[in-house]
Design a protein around this motif. Sequence first.
Motif, PDB file in Angstrom:
ATOM      1  N   ARG A   1       0.825  -1.199   0.000  1.00  0.00           N
ATOM      2  CA  ARG A   1       0.000   0.000   0.000  1.00  0.00           C
ATOM      3  C   ARG A   1       0.864   1.256   0.000  1.00  0.00           C
ATOM      4  O   ARG A   1       0.573   2.227  -0.685  1.00  0.00           O
ATOM      5  CB  ARG A   1      -0.913  -0.002   1.234  1.00  0.00           C
ATOM      6  CG  ARG A   1      -2.029  -1.031   1.141  1.00  0.00           C
ATOM      7  CD  ARG A   1      -2.886  -0.987   2.385  1.00  0.00           C
ATOM      8  NE  ARG A   1      -3.865  -2.059   2.363  1.00  0.00           N
ATOM      9  CZ  ARG A   1      -4.179  -2.817   3.395  1.00  0.00           C
ATOM     10  NH1 ARG A   1      -3.583  -2.629   4.560  1.00  0.00           N
ATOM     11  NH2 ARG A   1      -5.085  -3.756   3.286  1.00  0.00           N
ATOM     12  N   ALA A   2       1.935   1.215   0.799  1.00  0.00           N
ATOM     13  CA  ALA A   2       2.792   2.399   0.888  1.00  0.00           C
ATOM     14  C   ALA A   2       3.528   2.630  -0.421  1.00  0.00           C
ATOM     15  O   ALA A   2       3.793   3.775  -0.804  1.00  0.00           O
ATOM     16  CB  ALA A   2       3.785   2.231   2.034  1.00  0.00           C
TER      17      ALA A   2
ATOM     18  N   ALA B   1      -2.293   3.042  -6.721  1.00  0.00           N
ATOM     19  CA  ALA B   1      -3.029   1.785  -6.807  1.00  0.00           C
ATOM     20  C   ALA B   1      -4.521   2.019  -6.935  1.00  0.00           C
ATOM     21  O   ALA B   1      -5.202   1.337  -7.707  1.00  0.00           O
ATOM     22  CB  ALA B   1      -2.726   0.910  -5.590  1.00  0.00           C
ATOM     23  N   LYS B   2      -5.055   2.963  -6.196  1.00  0.00           N
ATOM     24  CA  LYS B   2      -6.497   3.221  -6.233  1.00  0.00           C
ATOM     25  C   LYS B   2      -6.941   3.622  -7.639  1.00  0.00           C
ATOM     26  O   LYS B   2      -7.951   3.117  -8.151  1.00  0.00           O
ATOM     27  CB  LYS B   2      -6.871   4.311  -5.231  1.00  0.00           C
ATOM     28  CG  LYS B   2      -8.364   4.581  -5.153  1.00  0.00           C
ATOM     29  CD  LYS B   2      -8.677   5.619  -4.077  1.00  0.00           C
ATOM     30  CE  LYS B   2     -10.179   5.860  -3.983  1.00  0.00           C
ATOM     31  NZ  LYS B   2     -10.506   6.872  -2.934  1.00  0.00           N
TER      32      LYS B   2
ATOM     33  N   VAL C   1     -10.412  -7.816 -11.399  1.00  0.00           N
ATOM     34  CA  VAL C   1     -10.003  -6.401 -11.372  1.00  0.00           C
ATOM     35  C   VAL C   1      -8.614  -6.277 -10.764  1.00  0.00           C
ATOM     36  O   VAL C   1      -7.740  -5.565 -11.297  1.00  0.00           O
ATOM     37  CB  VAL C   1     -11.027  -5.564 -10.579  1.00  0.00           C
ATOM     38  CG1 VAL C   1     -10.512  -4.134 -10.397  1.00  0.00           C
ATOM     39  CG2 VAL C   1     -12.373  -5.541 -11.300  1.00  0.00           C
ATOM     40  N   ALA C   2      -8.389  -6.958  -9.642  1.00  0.00           N
ATOM     41  CA  ALA C   2      -7.079  -6.881  -8.984  1.00  0.00           C
ATOM     42  C   ALA C   2      -5.978  -7.412  -9.900  1.00  0.00           C
ATOM     43  O   ALA C   2      -4.886  -6.835  -9.986  1.00  0.00           O
ATOM     44  CB  ALA C   2      -7.119  -7.675  -7.683  1.00  0.00           C
ATOM     45  N   ARG C   3      -6.287  -8.513 -10.597  1.00  0.00           N
ATOM     46  CA  ARG C   3      -5.300  -9.083 -11.519  1.00  0.00           C
ATOM     47  C   ARG C   3      -4.982  -8.111 -12.649  1.00  0.00           C
ATOM     48  O   ARG C   3      -3.822  -7.933 -13.034  1.00  0.00           O
ATOM     49  CB  ARG C   3      -5.839 -10.408 -12.060  1.00  0.00           C
ATOM     50  CG  ARG C   3      -4.836 -11.220 -12.837  1.00  0.00           C
ATOM     51  CD  ARG C   3      -5.254 -12.690 -12.978  1.00  0.00           C
ATOM     52  NE  ARG C   3      -6.623 -12.813 -13.477  1.00  0.00           N
ATOM     53  CZ  ARG C   3      -7.625 -13.296 -12.741  1.00  0.00           C
ATOM     54  NH1 ARG C   3      -7.414 -13.665 -11.491  1.00  0.00           N
ATOM     55  NH2 ARG C   3      -8.832 -13.394 -13.268  1.00  0.00           N
ATOM     56  N   ALA C   4      -6.040  -7.473 -13.212  1.00  0.00           N
ATOM     57  CA  ALA C   4      -5.809  -6.524 -14.306  1.00  0.00           C
ATOM     58  C   ALA C   4      -5.036  -5.295 -13.838  1.00  0.00           C
ATOM     59  O   ALA C   4      -4.255  -4.715 -14.598  1.00  0.00           O
ATOM     60  CB  ALA C   4      -7.154  -6.100 -14.901  1.00  0.00           C
TER      61      ALA C   4
ATOM     62  N   LEU D   1      -6.832  -4.875  -1.627  1.00  0.00           N
ATOM     63  CA  LEU D   1      -6.874  -3.414  -1.767  1.00  0.00           C
ATOM     64  C   LEU D   1      -8.242  -2.911  -2.236  1.00  0.00           C
ATOM     65  O   LEU D   1      -8.588  -1.752  -2.000  1.00  0.00           O
ATOM     66  CB  LEU D   1      -5.798  -2.953  -2.752  1.00  0.00           C
ATOM     67  CG  LEU D   1      -4.357  -3.000  -2.247  1.00  0.00           C
ATOM     68  CD1 LEU D   1      -3.402  -2.578  -3.343  1.00  0.00           C
ATOM     69  CD2 LEU D   1      -4.190  -2.118  -1.019  1.00  0.00           C
ATOM     70  N   ILE D   2      -9.024  -3.755  -2.898  1.00  0.00           N
ATOM     71  CA  ILE D   2     -10.328  -3.293  -3.408  1.00  0.00           C
ATOM     72  C   ILE D   2     -11.285  -2.989  -2.270  1.00  0.00           C
ATOM     73  O   ILE D   2     -11.834  -1.885  -2.205  1.00  0.00           O
ATOM     74  CB  ILE D   2     -10.908  -4.307  -4.412  1.00  0.00           C
ATOM     75  CG1 ILE D   2      -9.989  -4.405  -5.631  1.00  0.00           C
ATOM     76  CG2 ILE D   2     -12.327  -3.893  -4.836  1.00  0.00           C
ATOM     77  CD1 ILE D   2     -10.441  -5.409  -6.673  1.00  0.00           C
TER      78      ILE D   2
END
Length: 245
Positions: A17-18, A23-24, A48-51, A58-59
């Motif tokens: 995340r850091a 990422a968002k 979605v995460a894979r793409a 994180l979603i």
Amino acid sequence: MPPARPAANTGRRAHQRAGRADAKQEIQEAARTLFASRGFTGTTMRAVARAAGVDVALIPYYFGNKEGLFAATLDFPLDPRAKLDEVFGAGLDGIGERVIRTVHGLIQDEQTGPALIAIIRSAVADESANSAVRDFILNVILEGYARHIPGPDAHRRAALAASQVVGLAIGRYVLCLPPLAEMTLDEVVEYVGPTLQRYLAEEPPRAAPTPPALRAEGTAPPEQEGERHTGAVSRSQRGRRTARR
């Protein structure tokens, strides 16, 4: 003694995340593409995460759930399913009025109003956005209504209620049709509230039995036809007896 595995996983996620400040945005862009090509139902959070090349955790971290992610791809600043749960949370008594006042409040709000109007306009005018908005209404709004409506016809009643709300929003806030746009909120509630209340909370009226078809003019009812037939037979028999004499 080796470090506990959960702590290591937590550290990796925190580091991810850091290290991914964008990422968002990448999740939103990947989701927008997948929703457009696969629709709401066919798009999973893992896909979605894979793409986007991110951890699927994180979603929900950024968007809460798939409905929230979908709303974000439409630049809608709140989770509509959560808002519907809040509106229905007080029960079905007075739900028609609460829905109208909630929609009015969202449209008048500086943050949600422009996004909501943009979604409505794109559904009417932009064919490329139409399928995404249709998915949004079908899988988020209608499902949000239907989960709170009792009875086997919940989805039909949810669709009728949504058509009423969308039509009202277009006429009053997008096209600004007089005198609808000039009515006070209380007047709109007075006219439209009972209709929404009937769709969302009341048992649908049962259809009256179909009356028997009207007979052609000059045709007697069955019992009279029987009497005529019997009389005709009697007269015929008397005529034959007279002839024998």
